[in-house]
Design a protein around this motif. Structure first.
Motif, PDB file in Angstrom:
ATOM      1  N   TYR A 281       0.757  -1.241   0.000  1.00 49.88           N
ATOM      2  CA  TYR A 281       0.000   0.000   0.000  1.00 49.88           C
ATOM      3  C   TYR A 281       0.795   1.303   0.000  1.00 49.88           C
ATOM      4  O   TYR A 281       0.260   2.335  -0.378  1.00 49.88           O
ATOM      5  CB  TYR A 281      -0.959   0.008   1.192  1.00 49.88           C
ATOM      6  CG  TYR A 281      -2.000  -1.065   1.092  1.00 49.88           C
ATOM      7  CD1 TYR A 281      -2.987  -0.998   0.114  1.00 49.88           C
ATOM      8  CD2 TYR A 281      -2.003  -2.159   1.949  1.00 49.88           C
ATOM      9  CE1 TYR A 281      -3.946  -1.983   0.000  1.00 49.88           C
ATOM     10  CE2 TYR A 281      -2.961  -3.157   1.834  1.00 49.88           C
ATOM     11  CZ  TYR A 281      -3.926  -3.059   0.865  1.00 49.88           C
ATOM     12  OH  TYR A 281      -4.862  -4.038   0.754  1.00 49.88           O
ATOM     13  N   ALA A 282       2.027   1.317   0.445  1.00 48.77           N
ATOM     14  CA  ALA A 282       2.768   2.582   0.524  1.00 48.77           C
ATOM     15  C   ALA A 282       2.936   3.170  -0.874  1.00 48.77           C
ATOM     16  O   ALA A 282       3.417   2.501  -1.788  1.00 48.77           O
ATOM     17  CB  ALA A 282       4.124   2.356   1.182  1.00 48.77           C
TER      18      ALA A 282
ATOM     19  N   SER B 252       6.869   3.816  -4.835  1.00 52.09           N
ATOM     20  CA  SER B 252       6.080   2.706  -4.310  1.00 52.09           C
ATOM     21  C   SER B 252       6.942   1.456  -4.343  1.00 52.09           C
ATOM     22  O   SER B 252       7.878   1.371  -5.125  1.00 52.09           O
ATOM     23  CB  SER B 252       4.839   2.505  -5.184  1.00 52.09           C
ATOM     24  OG  SER B 252       4.125   1.367  -4.785  1.00 52.09           O
ATOM     25  N   LEU B 253       6.620   0.482  -3.518  1.00 53.29           N
ATOM     26  CA  LEU B 253       7.298  -0.812  -3.567  1.00 53.29           C
ATOM     27  C   LEU B 253       6.592  -1.750  -4.534  1.00 53.29           C
ATOM     28  O   LEU B 253       7.135  -2.751  -4.948  1.00 53.29           O
ATOM     29  CB  LEU B 253       7.339  -1.450  -2.175  1.00 53.29           C
ATOM     30  CG  LEU B 253       8.188  -0.697  -1.158  1.00 53.29           C
ATOM     31  CD1 LEU B 253       8.065  -1.332   0.210  1.00 53.29           C
ATOM     32  CD2 LEU B 253       9.626  -0.653  -1.610  1.00 53.29           C
ATOM     33  N   ARG B 254       5.388  -1.404  -4.883  1.00 53.35           N
ATOM     34  CA  ARG B 254       4.555  -2.225  -5.745  1.00 53.35           C
ATOM     35  C   ARG B 254       4.535  -1.633  -7.152  1.00 53.35           C
ATOM     36  O   ARG B 254       4.590  -0.414  -7.313  1.00 53.35           O
ATOM     37  CB  ARG B 254       3.152  -2.216  -5.143  1.00 53.35           C
ATOM     38  CG  ARG B 254       2.139  -2.862  -5.949  1.00 53.35           C
ATOM     39  CD  ARG B 254       0.799  -2.753  -5.259  1.00 53.35           C
ATOM     40  NE  ARG B 254      -0.136  -3.181  -6.271  1.00 53.35           N
ATOM     41  CZ  ARG B 254      -1.383  -2.883  -6.298  1.00 53.35           C
ATOM     42  NH1 ARG B 254      -1.912  -2.179  -5.340  1.00 53.35           N
ATOM     43  NH2 ARG B 254      -2.145  -3.305  -7.266  1.00 53.35           N
TER      44      ARG B 254
ATOM     45  N   ASP C 233      10.562   2.051   8.094  1.00 53.12           N
ATOM     46  CA  ASP C 233      11.331   1.815   9.318  1.00 53.12           C
ATOM     47  C   ASP C 233      12.704   2.487   9.258  1.00 53.12           C
ATOM     48  O   ASP C 233      13.729   1.927   9.647  1.00 53.12           O
ATOM     49  CB  ASP C 233      11.456   0.316   9.593  1.00 53.12           C
ATOM     50  CG  ASP C 233      10.102  -0.342   9.830  1.00 53.12           C
ATOM     51  OD1 ASP C 233       9.201   0.342  10.361  1.00 53.12           O
ATOM     52  OD2 ASP C 233       9.938  -1.521   9.479  1.00 53.12           O
ATOM     53  N   GLY C 234      12.729   3.710   8.714  1.00 57.04           N
ATOM     54  CA  GLY C 234      13.938   4.508   8.681  1.00 57.04           C
ATOM     55  C   GLY C 234      14.885   4.246   7.528  1.00 57.04           C
ATOM     56  O   GLY C 234      15.897   4.920   7.395  1.00 57.04           O
ATOM     57  N   LYS C 235      14.562   3.290   6.667  1.00 56.40           N
ATOM     58  CA  LYS C 235      15.432   2.957   5.538  1.00 56.40           C
ATOM     59  C   LYS C 235      14.728   3.327   4.233  1.00 56.40           C
ATOM     60  O   LYS C 235      13.598   2.927   3.991  1.00 56.40           O
ATOM     61  CB  LYS C 235      15.743   1.465   5.546  1.00 56.40           C
ATOM     62  CG  LYS C 235      16.654   1.030   4.427  1.00 56.40           C
ATOM     63  CD  LYS C 235      16.890  -0.467   4.452  1.00 56.40           C
ATOM     64  CE  LYS C 235      17.714  -0.870   3.247  1.00 56.40           C
ATOM     65  NZ  LYS C 235      17.784  -2.314   3.073  1.00 56.40           N
ATOM     66  N   VAL C 236      15.422   4.091   3.368  1.00 57.61           N
ATOM     67  CA  VAL C 236      14.845   4.446   2.066  1.00 57.61           C
ATOM     68  C   VAL C 236      14.795   3.176   1.216  1.00 57.61           C
ATOM     69  O   VAL C 236      15.819   2.549   0.953  1.00 57.61           O
ATOM     70  CB  VAL C 236      15.665   5.542   1.362  1.00 57.61           C
ATOM     71  CG1 VAL C 236      15.117   5.801  -0.037  1.00 57.61           C
ATOM     72  CG2 VAL C 236      15.638   6.825   2.184  1.00 57.61           C
ATOM     73  N   VAL C 237      13.581   2.788   0.819  1.00 59.17           N
ATOM     74  CA  VAL C 237      13.380   1.549   0.057  1.00 59.17           C
ATOM     75  C   VAL C 237      12.978   1.814  -1.391  1.00 59.17           C
ATOM     76  O   VAL C 237      12.989   0.898  -2.210  1.00 59.17           O
ATOM     77  CB  VAL C 237      12.350   0.629   0.742  1.00 59.17           C
ATOM     78  CG1 VAL C 237      12.879   0.141   2.095  1.00 59.17           C
ATOM     79  CG2 VAL C 237      11.013   1.335   0.926  1.00 59.17           C
ATOM     80  N   ALA C 238      12.624   3.065  -1.691  1.00 63.07           N
ATOM     81  CA  ALA C 238      12.286   3.433  -3.073  1.00 63.07           C
ATOM     82  C   ALA C 238      12.545   4.916  -3.243  1.00 63.07           C
ATOM     83  O   ALA C 238      12.284   5.715  -2.337  1.00 63.07           O
ATOM     84  CB  ALA C 238      10.830   3.116  -3.387  1.00 63.07           C
ATOM     85  N   SER C 239      13.071   5.274  -4.410  1.00 65.14           N
ATOM     86  CA  SER C 239      13.242   6.682  -4.754  1.00 65.14           C
ATOM     87  C   SER C 239      13.133   6.802  -6.267  1.00 65.14           C
ATOM     88  O   SER C 239      13.329   5.824  -6.993  1.00 65.14           O
ATOM     89  CB  SER C 239      14.579   7.233  -4.249  1.00 65.14           C
ATOM     90  OG  SER C 239      15.655   6.589  -4.898  1.00 65.14           O
ATOM     91  N   ASN C 240      12.796   8.003  -6.703  1.00 68.42           N
ATOM     92  CA  ASN C 240      12.606   8.209  -8.130  1.00 68.42           C
ATOM     93  C   ASN C 240      12.801   9.688  -8.449  1.00 68.42           C
ATOM     94  O   ASN C 240      12.581  10.548  -7.595  1.00 68.42           O
ATOM     95  CB  ASN C 240      11.207   7.749  -8.547  1.00 68.42           C
ATOM     96  CG  ASN C 240      11.097   7.430 -10.015  1.00 68.42           C
ATOM     97  OD1 ASN C 240      12.063   7.554 -10.766  1.00 68.42           O
ATOM     98  ND2 ASN C 240       9.905   7.024 -10.430  1.00 68.42           N
ATOM     99  N   ASP C 241      13.207   9.961  -9.679  1.00 72.72           N
ATOM    100  CA  ASP C 241      13.381  11.322 -10.160  1.00 72.72           C
ATOM    101  C   ASP C 241      12.611  11.491 -11.462  1.00 72.72           C
ATOM    102  O   ASP C 241      12.510  10.549 -12.247  1.00 72.72           O
ATOM    103  CB  ASP C 241      14.864  11.612 -10.444  1.00 72.72           C
ATOM    104  CG  ASP C 241      15.703  11.571  -9.194  1.00 72.72           C
ATOM    105  OD1 ASP C 241      15.442  12.378  -8.285  1.00 72.72           O
ATOM    106  OD2 ASP C 241      16.607  10.713  -9.115  1.00 72.72           O
TER     107      ASP C 241
END
Length: 146
Positions: free
Chosen positions: A103-104, A142-144, A126-134
């Motif tokens: 859902y994120a 999103s993770l999905r 939980d404090g860790k960047v898991v996705a980024s985009n430009d």
């Protein structure tokens, strides 16, 4: 006391005792077990830009009970904000989700605004960047896969 009376009393006692254990089990077992509680994850969305710009942002702000609730009415879970962002003046939002991998989500667009502000998004769990985009005028984090 006759054998029949003793048997009737014993059967009645055992039935009463069994009923008591069943009732106790129902009372004790009716509470939620902590293992059934979902693990909550702290999620943070951040949108920034290299140049000042008026930006449209949609983000999931609470988790649906079941996916079909989201599927049938996604806008009840994804509010919309129009906001000015600039270097050193990002937008962010924090919440807790049990299923951030599903859902994120945060998306930003400059729409018809002139210029390319070079937007950047980050999704931290939980404090860790898991996705980024430009993107020059829009970004999705999103993770999905949408």
């Amino acid at each position: 006391m006759t054998t029949t009376t003793k048997t009737a009393i014993s059967v009645g006692f055992i039935a009463s005792l069994a009923s008591l254990f069943v009732a106790a089990g129902v009372l004790v077992g009716s509470g939620r077990v902590h293992a059934d509680d979902p693990v909550m994850h702290h999620v943070k969305y951040t949108i920034s830009a290299q140049k000042p710009i008026y930006t449209d942002i949609y983000y999931l702000d609470h988790e649906p009970a079941i996916f079909s609730d989201y599927s049938h009415n996604p806008y009840s879970f994804t509010p919309h904000v129009d906001i000015d962002i600039a270097p050193g003046k990002p937008w962010s939002y924090e919440l807790n989700l049990s299923k951030p991998e599903v859902y994120a989500m945060v998306v930003a667009s400059t729409g018809t605004e002139p210029g390319a502000p070079n937007l950047h998004c980050e999704l931290a769990v939980d404090g860790k960047v898991v996705a980024s985009n430009d993107g020059p005028k829009g970004v999705l984090c999103s993770l999905r896969n949408w």
